[in-house]
Design an enzyme around this catalytic site. Structure first.
Site, PDB file in Angstrom:
ATOM      1  N   GLY A   1      47.237  34.718  37.250  1.00  0.00           N
ATOM      2  CA  GLY A   1      46.777  34.563  38.629  1.00  0.00           C
ATOM      3  C   GLY A   1      47.314  33.288  39.241  1.00  0.00           C
ATOM      4  O   GLY A   1      46.604  32.562  39.940  1.00  0.00           O
TER       5      GLY A   1
ATOM      6  N   ASN B   1      43.001  32.949  34.335  1.00  0.00           N
ATOM      7  CA  ASN B   1      42.448  32.585  35.649  1.00  0.00           C
ATOM      8  C   ASN B   1      42.430  33.735  36.648  1.00  0.00           C
ATOM      9  O   ASN B   1      41.675  33.709  37.612  1.00  0.00           O
ATOM     10  CB  ASN B   1      43.291  31.409  36.193  1.00  0.00           C
ATOM     11  CG  ASN B   1      43.078  31.163  37.666  1.00  0.00           C
ATOM     12  OD1 ASN B   1      42.120  30.510  38.068  1.00  0.00           O
ATOM     13  ND2 ASN B   1      43.960  31.707  38.516  1.00  0.00           N
TER      14      ASN B   1
ATOM     15  N   SER C   1      33.019  31.182  37.299  1.00  0.00           N
ATOM     16  CA  SER C   1      32.557  30.864  38.651  1.00  0.00           C
ATOM     17  C   SER C   1      31.114  30.396  38.552  1.00  0.00           C
ATOM     18  O   SER C   1      30.436  30.692  37.562  1.00  0.00           O
ATOM     19  CB  SER C   1      32.633  32.115  39.530  1.00  0.00           C
ATOM     20  OG  SER C   1      32.100  31.855  40.821  1.00  0.00           O
TER      21      SER C   1
ATOM     22  N   TYR D   1      31.210  41.095  41.195  1.00  0.00           N
ATOM     23  CA  TYR D   1      31.894  39.836  40.857  1.00  0.00           C
ATOM     24  C   TYR D   1      31.010  38.964  39.962  1.00  0.00           C
ATOM     25  O   TYR D   1      31.457  38.436  38.929  1.00  0.00           O
ATOM     26  CB  TYR D   1      32.239  39.098  42.160  1.00  0.00           C
ATOM     27  CG  TYR D   1      32.914  37.777  41.961  1.00  0.00           C
ATOM     28  CD1 TYR D   1      34.253  37.708  41.600  1.00  0.00           C
ATOM     29  CD2 TYR D   1      32.217  36.577  42.133  1.00  0.00           C
ATOM     30  CE1 TYR D   1      34.879  36.488  41.417  1.00  0.00           C
ATOM     31  CE2 TYR D   1      32.830  35.355  41.954  1.00  0.00           C
ATOM     32  CZ  TYR D   1      34.163  35.311  41.597  1.00  0.00           C
ATOM     33  OH  TYR D   1      34.782  34.109  41.413  1.00  0.00           O
TER      34      TYR D   1
ATOM     35  N   ALA E   1      28.595  39.856  38.037  1.00  0.00           N
ATOM     36  CA  ALA E   1      28.490  40.458  36.699  1.00  0.00           C
ATOM     37  C   ALA E   1      29.742  40.153  35.878  1.00  0.00           C
ATOM     38  O   ALA E   1      29.667  39.841  34.685  1.00  0.00           O
ATOM     39  CB  ALA E   1      28.295  41.968  36.822  1.00  0.00           C
TER      40      ALA E   1
ATOM     41  N   LYS F   1      31.787  37.588  36.177  1.00  0.00           N
ATOM     42  CA  LYS F   1      31.912  36.158  35.846  1.00  0.00           C
ATOM     43  C   LYS F   1      30.873  35.727  34.825  1.00  0.00           C
ATOM     44  O   LYS F   1      31.135  34.869  33.978  1.00  0.00           O
ATOM     45  CB  LYS F   1      31.818  35.319  37.127  1.00  0.00           C
ATOM     46  CG  LYS F   1      33.002  35.531  38.071  1.00  0.00           C
ATOM     47  CD  LYS F   1      34.274  35.015  37.424  1.00  0.00           C
ATOM     48  CE  LYS F   1      35.522  35.354  38.200  1.00  0.00           C
ATOM     49  NZ  LYS F   1      36.740  34.793  37.599  1.00  0.00           N
TER      50      LYS F   1
HETATM   51  P1  NAP Z   1      43.428  33.821  45.087  1.00  0.00           P
HETATM   52  O1  NAP Z   1      43.826  32.733  45.995  1.00  0.00           O
HETATM   53  O2  NAP Z   1      43.045  35.144  45.669  1.00  0.00           O
HETATM   54  O3  NAP Z   1      44.596  34.043  44.008  1.00  0.00           O
HETATM   55  C1  NAP Z   1      44.407  35.027  43.017  1.00  0.00           C
HETATM   56  C2  NAP Z   1      45.609  35.082  42.108  1.00  0.00           C
HETATM   57  O4  NAP Z   1      45.358  36.060  41.088  1.00  0.00           O
HETATM   58  C3  NAP Z   1      46.869  35.522  42.812  1.00  0.00           C
HETATM   59  O5  NAP Z   1      47.975  34.880  42.207  1.00  0.00           O
HETATM   60  C4  NAP Z   1      46.925  37.023  42.537  1.00  0.00           C
HETATM   61  O6  NAP Z   1      48.262  37.494  42.681  1.00  0.00           O
HETATM   62  C5  NAP Z   1      46.405  37.044  41.106  1.00  0.00           C
HETATM   63  N1  NAP Z   1      45.837  38.313  40.649  1.00  0.00           N
HETATM   64  C6  NAP Z   1      44.896  39.078  41.253  1.00  0.00           C
HETATM   65  N2  NAP Z   1      44.661  40.188  40.536  1.00  0.00           N
HETATM   66  C7  NAP Z   1      45.479  40.122  39.446  1.00  0.00           C
HETATM   67  C8  NAP Z   1      45.718  40.970  38.340  1.00  0.00           C
HETATM   68  N3  NAP Z   1      45.087  42.160  38.199  1.00  0.00           N
HETATM   69  N4  NAP Z   1      46.617  40.588  37.401  1.00  0.00           N
HETATM   70  C9  NAP Z   1      47.273  39.413  37.537  1.00  0.00           C
HETATM   71  N5  NAP Z   1      47.090  38.573  38.563  1.00  0.00           N
HETATM   72  C10 NAP Z   1      46.203  38.925  39.507  1.00  0.00           C
HETATM   73  O7  NAP Z   1      42.174  33.420  44.165  1.00  0.00           O
HETATM   74  P2  NAP Z   1      41.588  31.968  43.781  1.00  0.00           P
HETATM   75  O8  NAP Z   1      40.616  31.567  44.828  1.00  0.00           O
HETATM   76  O9  NAP Z   1      42.693  31.050  43.407  1.00  0.00           O
HETATM   77  O10 NAP Z   1      40.749  32.351  42.485  1.00  0.00           O
HETATM   78  C11 NAP Z   1      41.327  32.248  41.180  1.00  0.00           C
HETATM   79  C12 NAP Z   1      40.238  32.431  40.144  1.00  0.00           C
HETATM   80  O11 NAP Z   1      39.202  31.477  40.378  1.00  0.00           O
HETATM   81  C13 NAP Z   1      39.563  33.792  40.174  1.00  0.00           C
HETATM   82  O12 NAP Z   1      39.245  34.192  38.858  1.00  0.00           O
HETATM   83  C14 NAP Z   1      38.299  33.530  40.961  1.00  0.00           C
HETATM   84  O13 NAP Z   1      37.276  34.438  40.653  1.00  0.00           O
HETATM   85  C15 NAP Z   1      37.964  32.130  40.487  1.00  0.00           C
HETATM   86  N6  NAP Z   1      37.104  31.391  41.416  1.00  0.00           N
HETATM   87  C16 NAP Z   1      37.551  31.021  42.644  1.00  0.00           C
HETATM   88  C17 NAP Z   1      36.718  30.305  43.493  1.00  0.00           C
HETATM   89  C18 NAP Z   1      37.157  29.813  44.827  1.00  0.00           C
HETATM   90  O14 NAP Z   1      36.330  29.236  45.538  1.00  0.00           O
HETATM   91  N7  NAP Z   1      38.396  29.974  45.233  1.00  0.00           N
HETATM   92  C19 NAP Z   1      35.412  29.988  43.068  1.00  0.00           C
HETATM   93  C20 NAP Z   1      34.982  30.402  41.816  1.00  0.00           C
HETATM   94  C21 NAP Z   1      35.847  31.089  40.972  1.00  0.00           C
HETATM   95  P3  NAP Z   1      48.595  39.077  42.858  1.00  0.00           P
HETATM   96  O15 NAP Z   1      47.668  39.600  43.911  1.00  0.00           O
HETATM   97  O16 NAP Z   1      50.040  39.124  43.221  1.00  0.00           O
HETATM   98  O17 NAP Z   1      48.332  39.697  41.518  1.00  0.00           O
END
Ligand code: NAP
Length: 261
Positions: A13, A91, A143, A157, A159, A161
């Site tokens: 990710g 991630n 998360s 989501y 569930a 995490k």
């Molecule tokens: P983001 O900006 O939406 O980026 C998500 C990344 O994951 C992208 O590179 C996407 O690229 C990739 N991805 C999605 N589905 C995938 C799959 N099936 N296989 C491989 N890659 C995949 O998300 P983010 O905010 O950085 O979040 C990253 C992680 O942190 C997630 O696990 C999220 O739940 C967690 N998180 C985020 C926050 C927050 O506030 N941002 C808070 C708590 C937890 P493609 O679509 O090209 O695959």
């Protein structure tokens, strides 16, 4: 401190957001990084940007973490390109918002397949490489939502995490014999492309609910992951580290409002 210089690292990710932030910090610390996401063109552009801005070693491989064969190929690529695998940052995750009444069973499955099964597949696929090394580090991106807090629209989501943490605690026991530690970072609200897509109102309300007064930056999570992936964290396993600017702490609205009054 907290060196990962020369280590071979897979970050899933990582075409944008937190994963890209983790990749950047690890490359800046001298690690050799393989980034993965589904969209190959965005991924290639990110790898090029990271290479050009850090001067470090970054390669990319398209991979859907919910697909077992693709995940196996990803770990094999890291071993082949970098001579082994030392660190996995699992991630990749998605967070579509939909209330229970409207949530289709297929939408539930997609979130669980990416966030929870994807995490299992990545860790499972990395085990043979870690065994060959005689050590390893895994950092999961969980998360606060699910393990600690709730938010309407994120039952699936939450569930997934919380499920990651149940997985983590038994995986820590199973991986200990190979010298592998596994821990999780629990981000609060981190300003990424994914979070921004939830809209300005959401971002404003979230920023106002954080005691430290701002949304998180991807580096805030990346440095926590760096610590857990370092040699210095070798005696920590099965644990969680909240990175949320204090968001989970206030007991009431009054507690929050009185911080700056
Ligand atoms: P983001 O900006 O939406 O980026 C998500 C990344 O994951 C992208 O590179 C996407 O690229 C990739 N991805 C999605 N589905 C995938 C799959 N099936 N296989 C491989 N890659 C995949 O998300 P983010 O905010 O950085 O979040 C990253 C992680 O942190 C997630 O696990 C999220 O739940 C967690 N998180 C985020 C926050 C927050 O506030 N941002 C808070 C708590 C937890 P493609 O679509 O090209 O695959």
């Amino acid at each position: 401190m907290f060196s990962v210089a020369g280590r071979s690292v897979v970050v899933t990710g990582a075409s944008r957001g937190i994963g890209k932030g983790i990749a950047r910090v690890f490359v800046q610390q001298g690690a050799k990084v393989l980034i993965a996401a589904r969209d190959p063109s965005k991924l290639a552009a990110t790898a090029q940007e990271l290479q050009e801005t850090t001067g470090g070693q970054v390669i990319a491989q398209a991979c859907d973490v919910s697909q077992w064969e693709q995940v196996q190929e990803l770990m094999a690529r890291a071993e082949q390109a970098y001579g082994g695998l030392d660190i996995l940052c699992a991630n990749a995750g998605i967070f579509p918002q939909k209330r229970l009444e409207d949530l289709a069973p297929e939408e539930w499955d997609e979130v669980l397949a990416t966030n929870l099964k994807g995490c299992f597949l990545c860790v499972k696929a990395a085990i043979p490489a870690f065994q060959r090394r005689g050590r390893g580090r895994v950092v999961l991106t969980s998360s606060i939502t699910g393990p600690i807090t709730g938010f309407p629209g994120w039952t699936h989501y939450g569930a997934s995490k919380a499920g990651q943490l149940g997985f983590l605690r038994t995986a820590a026991l199973e991986l200990a014999r190979y010298g592998v530690t596994i821990n999780a970072v629990l981000p609060g609200n981190i300003l990424t492309e994914g979070l921004a897509s939830l809209g300005d109102d959401y971002l404003r309300q979230m920023a106002a609910s954080i005691p430290l007064g701002r949304l998180g930056r991807v580096e805030d999570v990346a440095y926590a992951a760096l610590f857990l992936a370092s040699d210095e964290a070798s005696y920590i396993t099965g644990q969680t580290l909240v990175v949320d600017g204090g968001q989970i702490l206030p007991e009431s609205l009054e507690a929050l409002q009185s911080i700056y009054s």
